[in-house]
Design an enzyme around this catalytic site. Sequence first.
Site, PDB file in Angstrom:
ATOM      1  N   ASN A 136       0.837  -1.178  -0.110  1.00 19.58           N
ATOM      2  CA  ASN A 136      -0.026   0.037   0.013  1.00 19.58           C
ATOM      3  C   ASN A 136       0.954   1.371   0.136  1.00 19.58           C
ATOM      4  O   ASN A 136       1.274   1.730   1.111  1.00 19.58           O
ATOM      5  CB  ASN A 136      -0.825  -0.017   1.262  1.00 19.58           C
ATOM      6  CG  ASN A 136      -1.987   1.204   1.123  1.00 19.58           C
ATOM      7  OD1 ASN A 136      -1.842   2.093   0.587  1.00 19.58           O
ATOM      8  ND2 ASN A 136      -3.105   0.913   2.133  1.00 19.58           N
ATOM      9  N   PHE A 137       1.278   1.909  -1.084  1.00 17.36           N
ATOM     10  CA  PHE A 137       1.847   3.023  -1.320  1.00 17.36           C
ATOM     11  C   PHE A 137       0.959   4.077  -1.959  1.00 17.36           C
ATOM     12  O   PHE A 137       1.110   5.188  -2.438  1.00 17.36           O
ATOM     13  CB  PHE A 137       3.031   2.920  -2.316  1.00 17.36           C
ATOM     14  CG  PHE A 137       3.959   1.702  -2.059  1.00 17.36           C
ATOM     15  CD1 PHE A 137       4.314   1.459  -0.899  1.00 17.36           C
ATOM     16  CD2 PHE A 137       4.758   1.144  -3.187  1.00 17.36           C
ATOM     17  CE1 PHE A 137       5.275   0.659  -0.468  1.00 17.36           C
ATOM     18  CE2 PHE A 137       5.666   0.442  -2.763  1.00 17.36           C
ATOM     19  CZ  PHE A 137       5.949  -0.037  -1.543  1.00 17.36           C
ATOM     20  N   CYS A 139      -2.317   5.220   0.231  1.00 18.70           N
ATOM     21  CA  CYS A 139      -2.971   6.182   1.254  1.00 18.70           C
ATOM     22  C   CYS A 139      -2.665   7.472   1.245  1.00 18.70           C
ATOM     23  O   CYS A 139      -1.540   7.656   1.759  1.00 18.70           O
ATOM     24  CB  CYS A 139      -3.158   5.257   2.641  1.00 18.70           C
ATOM     25  SG  CYS A 139      -4.151   5.850   3.987  1.00 18.70           S
ATOM     26  N   CYS A 347     -37.139  13.706 -29.655  1.00 13.51           N
ATOM     27  CA  CYS A 347     -37.148  14.992 -28.924  1.00 13.51           C
ATOM     28  C   CYS A 347     -38.209  15.530 -28.190  1.00 13.51           C
ATOM     29  O   CYS A 347     -39.286  15.595 -28.464  1.00 13.51           O
ATOM     30  CB  CYS A 347     -36.801  16.224 -29.916  1.00 13.51           C
ATOM     31  SG  CYS A 347     -36.444  17.764 -29.230  1.00 13.51           S
ATOM     32  N   CYS A 350     -37.211  20.029 -24.684  1.00 17.55           N
ATOM     33  CA  CYS A 350     -36.670  20.588 -23.311  1.00 17.55           C
ATOM     34  C   CYS A 350     -35.832  21.722 -23.559  1.00 17.55           C
ATOM     35  O   CYS A 350     -35.645  22.586 -22.572  1.00 17.55           O
ATOM     36  CB  CYS A 350     -36.026  19.496 -22.529  1.00 17.55           C
ATOM     37  SG  CYS A 350     -34.433  19.132 -23.179  1.00 17.55           S
ATOM     38  N   CYS A 357     -25.730  25.015 -26.449  1.00 19.09           N
ATOM     39  CA  CYS A 357     -24.995  25.426 -27.680  1.00 19.09           C
ATOM     40  C   CYS A 357     -25.132  26.768 -27.858  1.00 19.09           C
ATOM     41  O   CYS A 357     -23.888  27.568 -28.097  1.00 19.09           O
ATOM     42  CB  CYS A 357     -25.429  24.541 -28.761  1.00 19.09           C
ATOM     43  SG  CYS A 357     -24.524  24.953 -30.236  1.00 19.09           S
ATOM     44  N   CYS A 383     -18.884  19.111 -31.464  1.00 25.13           N
ATOM     45  CA  CYS A 383     -18.350  18.938 -30.178  1.00 25.13           C
ATOM     46  C   CYS A 383     -18.617  18.068 -29.311  1.00 25.13           C
ATOM     47  O   CYS A 383     -18.180  17.623 -28.419  1.00 25.13           O
ATOM     48  CB  CYS A 383     -18.283  20.487 -29.589  1.00 25.13           C
ATOM     49  SG  CYS A 383     -19.707  20.976 -28.966  1.00 25.13           S
TER      50      CYS A 383
END
Length: 434
Positions: A136-137, A139, A347, A350, A357, A383
């Site tokens: 365990n390196f 924590c 659609c 909403c 956008c 995008c």
Amino acid sequence: MADLTSEFIGIKSPNPFWLASAPPTDKEYNVRRAFEAGWGGVVWKTLGEAGPPVVNVNGPRYGAIHGADRRLLGLNNIELITDRPLEVNLEEMTRVKRDYPDHALIASVMVPCEEKAWKDILPMIAETGCDGFELNFGCPHGMAERGMGSAVGQVPEYIEMVTRWAKEATGLPVIVKLTPNITNILYPATAALNGGADAVSLINTINSITSVNLDVMSPEPMIDGKGTHGGYCGPAVKPIAMNMVAEIARNPETAKLPISGIGGVTTWRDAAEFMALGAGNVQVCTAAMTYGFKIVQEMISGLSQWMDEKGYESTADFVGMATPNVTDWQYLNLNHVTKAVINEEDCIKCGRCYAACEDTSHQAIEMSEDRVFTVKDDECVACNLCVNVCPVEGCITMKTLEPGDMDERTGQPVSPDYGNWTTHPNNPSVQAAE
């Protein structure tokens, strides 16, 4: 039918789902119930030196980040390694391994960064019949202040040194658990490899403060009016963990280093994604703490069904298959062009895509008076923001333009040739070479 039997660095288990070193693996009672529920292996909660056990706080140890539906997205903990006596843990591990010989039992270990300390405790633990060790390196709290945990994991030279001690102490496999609290994960991974590690596991928890109590002005979880940084885990850390797994898997120097993937594994799909990026198996903690041990049954059935559908006979068939497709930004094909497409039948009007956008992206979605939304191809850069904010899955998709098709935004036909930033005429390096 798919065979989920796993063999990771020579350690066999009924499936690739292991419980990570954490409260769920702190005692015999828990581990027996975990194995009966279907877990393929466990990493026993981190053991420390003999003598007075570590003292944990007597108060809240966990903080949380929730989604809008109260679903747990991230868990912060300030608990330390096991606070149960070493001899009690060893007795329980011996009984568990005796009664479940076909399940993987790994001992997580953390002692001071001294050769004698490591070489004294590892042979003692090996007598339990455990299958290997996880160093365990990682924590980031409590133990790091004592020169252990991430205090070691952030220094590659220490990782290599302690790993070598561990390999010299017994003939059992050694897994090095890496901290994510570092700039470049390749440095500690390479150090573990140079020290002789059989594998690495990652990620351990991320240093964090999840919330502040604004009435008393203290971080939470709070102990007597004070709070501290802790280790962050759960679904929210999965993207960070997968990137680090992929970095190790695709780096030529560390590519053959076996990886046990950790970080937000909640479903069979999460596990499959980690394994596709190069992990040989996965470890789970937060999901078990949230939903109980039986969640592994959904993971097993889901992974098995998906493998059958894809024609994979064993998990080894798809481990690392996505790794070659992970690349650096400069090698992405800049001649590849896509456009958003809105399915009007799906659609729900909403307007999220339009708002996102119009306000924050490329003004590429048009809204009519009767709230019909259409994409303006001459403005769309594909995008993917609209896809991500749309509440209806599959309503907005991305369509790839074929070579020769006209890109209305640039007024140029799509090139059939692959071209990346290293050869792009706008790249200053290319201009200098010319």
